[in-house]
Design a protein around this motif. Structure first.
Motif: not given
Length: 343
Positions: A186-210
């Motif tokens: 979970a600690a490694d994954l918490a670092a991985d999601i930083e780009p999505f966190r930074v752009l969470a409020g940008s107005g972009a849509w997001a596509m899920t990962a299978h």
């Protein structure tokens, strides 16, 4: 008539009579186009016009146009764009210019939602399905460059789709064919999601990962996991925009797409994506798909409003800025011209 919460693929260069009838009778929220739907600018503009004549002027029409090997609009009719990796060491202004040029050709063709940029990590040893589609290995670099790409697409008047939330970079398998399982902590994954966190409020849509992340949900991949969508995507990442699935017909998900539609929407996605373009498959999917929720419609309207607020076009100045930066990188690293990477 409230549209259904689905984005669907089409079979060819123009709508068949059967497709037109299905779209009128069932009315999905929008469509996504692939290489099979693209011949030349006039044909493509006619096809997007056909779709909007039926679904409405604001119906989103998506395209995967990242640059590099993922591009549906290609030479000789459209410019070849470099992959994300070409910009790892480029100025952000050059990347934004590249994205605005790319978004401009999509908008001119009637394609208003661009499935890019990829915010996944480019990690050694991971499956090559991501590879040079990712900007870098470092999450903070990806976040910075991803923000520039998003801003460029919005300036061109196209809505970006950041992908593949919450991250495909650690996957050792290609989710087009099988379900990747990620055993990272979970600690490694918490670092991985930083780009999505930074752009969470940008107005972009997001596509899920299978992708199944064992630290977050040992049984279900992110696309159909209420825990991952609620606690990670909407929670830790803070993404409150339009959440669309990756293609439900991909090999990572078991079961028929029409059986999955309700499950992924119940898990917290706003839209299901179904890409095969085969009429029986599409009809079955739409027959089982619930209507778009009011909250999803609000999110779609917000994304469009943010993009329209950014919209401006300066193609020639942008091209000079982009090409100059890439030329300088090529001169600094002879034999590694980023504009010549395989597409």
């Amino acid at each position: 008539m409230t549209p259904l919460a689905a984005i669907i693929g089409l079979s060819g260069h123009r709508l068949t009579a059967e497709e037109a009838t299905l779209l009128r009778d069932r009315r999905p929220a929008g469509a996504i186009l692939f290489a099979r739907n693209v011949a030349d600018p006039a044909q493509l503009r006619a096809l997007t016009g056909q779709v909007r004549d039926i679904l409405g002027a604001d119906a989103p029409i998506l395209v995967d146009q990242e640059g590099g090997r993922v591009a549906r609009l290609k030479p000789p009719h459209w410019e070849r764009f470099p992959p994300a990796a070409a910009f790892e060491h480029a100025p952000e202004a050059a990347l934004r210019a590249n994205a605005e040029l790319l978004g401009g050709i999509c908008r001119d063709a009637g394609l208003d939602v661009v499935c890019a940029p990829v915010l996944d990590l480019r990690l050694p040893g991971a499956h090559g399905v991501i590879g040079d589609r990712a900007f870098a290995e470092d999450p903070s670099t990806i976040a910075r460059l991803g923000a520039a790409f998003v801003a460029g697409l919005q300036a061109a008047g196209t809505i970006p789709v950041i992908k593949h939330i919450p991250g495909h970079g650690r996957a050792l398998a290609d989710s087009h064919h099988e379900l990747p399982r990620v055993a990272a902590s979970a600690a490694d994954l918490a670092a991985d999601i930083e780009p999505f966190r930074v752009l969470a409020g940008s107005g972009a849509w997001a596509m899920t990962a299978h992708v199944l992340y064992e630290a977050w949900d040992r049984a279900l991949p992110a696309t159909i996991s209420p825990a991952v969508i609620r606690d990670i995507i909407r929670g830790e990442i803070g993404f409150e925009g339009v959440l669309v699935t990756d293609d439900l017909a991909m090999g990572a998900l078991s079961g028929a797409s029409n059986d999955l539609a309700g499950a992924v929407l119940a898990a917290g996605c706003d839209l299901v994506l179904h890409c095969t373009g085969r009429l029986p498959d599409t009809a079955a999917l739409l027959a089982s798909c619930p209507p778009l929720t009011d909250r999803a419609a609000e999110r779609m309207a917000q994304a469009r409003a943010i993009t329209e607020a950014f919209h401006s076009r300066r193609p020639e100045a942008l091209r000079a800025l982009r090409d100059g930066a890439l030329g300088a990188l090529a001169a600094a690293a002879p034999g590694e011209d980023p504009t010549a990477r395989p597409a």
